[in-house]
Design a protein around this motif. Structure first.
Motif, mmCIF file in Angstrom:
data_model
loop_
_atom_site.group_PDB
_atom_site.id
_atom_site.type_symbol
_atom_site.label_atom_id
_atom_site.label_comp_id
_atom_site.label_asym_id
_atom_site.label_seq_id
_atom_site.Cartn_x
_atom_site.Cartn_y
_atom_site.Cartn_z
ATOM 1 N N ARG A 1 -16.213 26.697 9.056
ATOM 2 C CA ARG A 1 -16.895 27.537 10.308
ATOM 3 C C ARG A 1 -18.379 27.010 10.695
ATOM 4 N NH1 ARG A 1 -13.686 31.453 12.645
ATOM 5 N NH2 ARG A 1 -12.853 32.557 11.098
ATOM 6 N N SER A 2 -18.693 26.937 12.025
ATOM 7 C CA SER A 2 -19.733 26.379 12.336
ATOM 8 C C SER A 2 -20.820 27.300 13.052
ATOM 9 C CB SER A 2 -19.476 25.190 13.309
ATOM 10 O OG SER A 2 -18.967 25.468 14.414
ATOM 11 N N GLY A 3 -22.008 27.321 12.961
ATOM 12 C CA GLY A 3 -22.926 28.384 13.419
ATOM 13 C C GLY A 3 -23.200 28.002 15.025
ATOM 14 N N ASP A 4 -24.095 28.919 15.478
ATOM 15 C CA ASP A 4 -24.346 28.683 16.792
ATOM 16 C C ASP A 4 -25.854 29.419 17.144
ATOM 17 O OD1 ASP A 4 -24.692 31.757 16.845
ATOM 18 O OD2 ASP A 4 -23.301 32.068 18.201
ATOM 19 N N HIS A 5 -26.364 29.366 17.946
ATOM 20 C CA HIS A 5 -27.766 29.774 18.256
ATOM 21 C C HIS A 5 -28.370 30.920 17.683
ATOM 22 C CE1 HIS A 5 -26.034 31.482 21.956
ATOM 23 N NE2 HIS A 5 -26.985 32.218 21.988
ATOM 24 N N HIS A 6 -27.334 31.908 17.108
ATOM 25 C CA HIS A 6 -27.775 33.173 16.530
ATOM 26 C C HIS A 6 -27.345 33.060 15.324
ATOM 27 C CE1 HIS A 6 -28.760 35.288 19.979
ATOM 28 N NE2 HIS A 6 -27.630 34.904 20.614
ATOM 29 N N VAL A 7 -26.585 32.176 14.506
ATOM 30 C CA VAL A 7 -26.226 32.108 13.098
ATOM 31 C C VAL A 7 -26.495 30.517 12.604
ATOM 32 C CG1 VAL A 7 -24.167 32.359 11.548
ATOM 33 C CG2 VAL A 7 -24.380 33.686 13.562
ATOM 34 N N LEU A 8 -27.064 30.488 11.282
ATOM 35 C CA LEU A 8 -27.152 29.267 10.607
ATOM 36 C C LEU A 8 -26.197 29.404 9.469
ATOM 37 C CD1 LEU A 8 -28.439 26.522 9.547
ATOM 38 C CD2 LEU A 8 -30.209 28.055 8.717
#
Length: 181
Positions: free
Chosen positions: A93-100
């Motif tokens: 899985r990869s994150g986004d601007h809300h999740v590292l």
């Protein structure tokens, strides 16, 4: 509000078209992450984002960083823009601007508190400090954890030595200076 995976809704018998209909602009639900919904139209709270990040990362995911430290009892630390979650190295899985989302071969044994799987305090603060670009703020994180009594300098150094060397220079220099005094 409730955070739920779309797969759980489908398993409960909610048809895909009904989910899509409710998630349209102006609808009563919203997509907060891929495959994760917020069953409400209000903007998601930080707690909603934490639950969504853990649901998105999967059942073995562990909350770390400042969000974990808040739950461990340090609510005055400033929150970073993203929720920091550890996932097994095999997950893609990869994150986004809300999740590292950070993959690790050293997934800690979680401490469960308030229904959340948390990294132990030493791991959580070092994960936060390793990702903090400003050395003064990284020192502030480490100092807050030490003052609270959640862990000791030797515990932090042992965790630092066992973990990744990436981003470890600032916490290492701070802890070595602290233990030499």
């Amino acid at each position: 509000m409730d955070v739920i995976k779309t797969s759980d809704l489908k398993a409960a018998g909610v048809p895909r078209y009904r989910i899509d209909l409710r998630c349209r602009p102006g609808g009563p639900w919203q997509r907060i992450l891929p495959g994760v919904l917020l069953l409400g139209a209000a903007p998601p709270t930080r707690a909603d984002r934490v639950k969504a990040a853990l649901a998105y990362a999967g059942p073995e995911a562990v909350l770390t960083g400042v969000d974990a430290l808040h739950t461990h009892g340090l609510p005055d630390l400033p929150l970073p823009p993203r929720v920091h979650v550890l996932q097994p190295a095999g997950r893609r899985r990869s994150g986004d601007h809300h999740v590292l989302l950070e993959r690790t071969t050293r997934l800690p044994r979680p401490v469960h508190k308030d229904g959340l799987p948390l990294a132990p305090p030493a791991r959580a603060v070092l994960d936060a400090a390793r990702h903090e670009p400003h050395p003064t703020r990284a020192h502030g994180l480490l100092t807050a954890v030490l003052r609270s009594g959640l862990c000791s300098p030797p515990t932090l150094l042992a965790e630092l030595d066992a973990g990744s060397k990436r981003g470890a220079a600032t916490p290492r220099s701070f802890l070595r200076a602290l233990t030499h005094h």
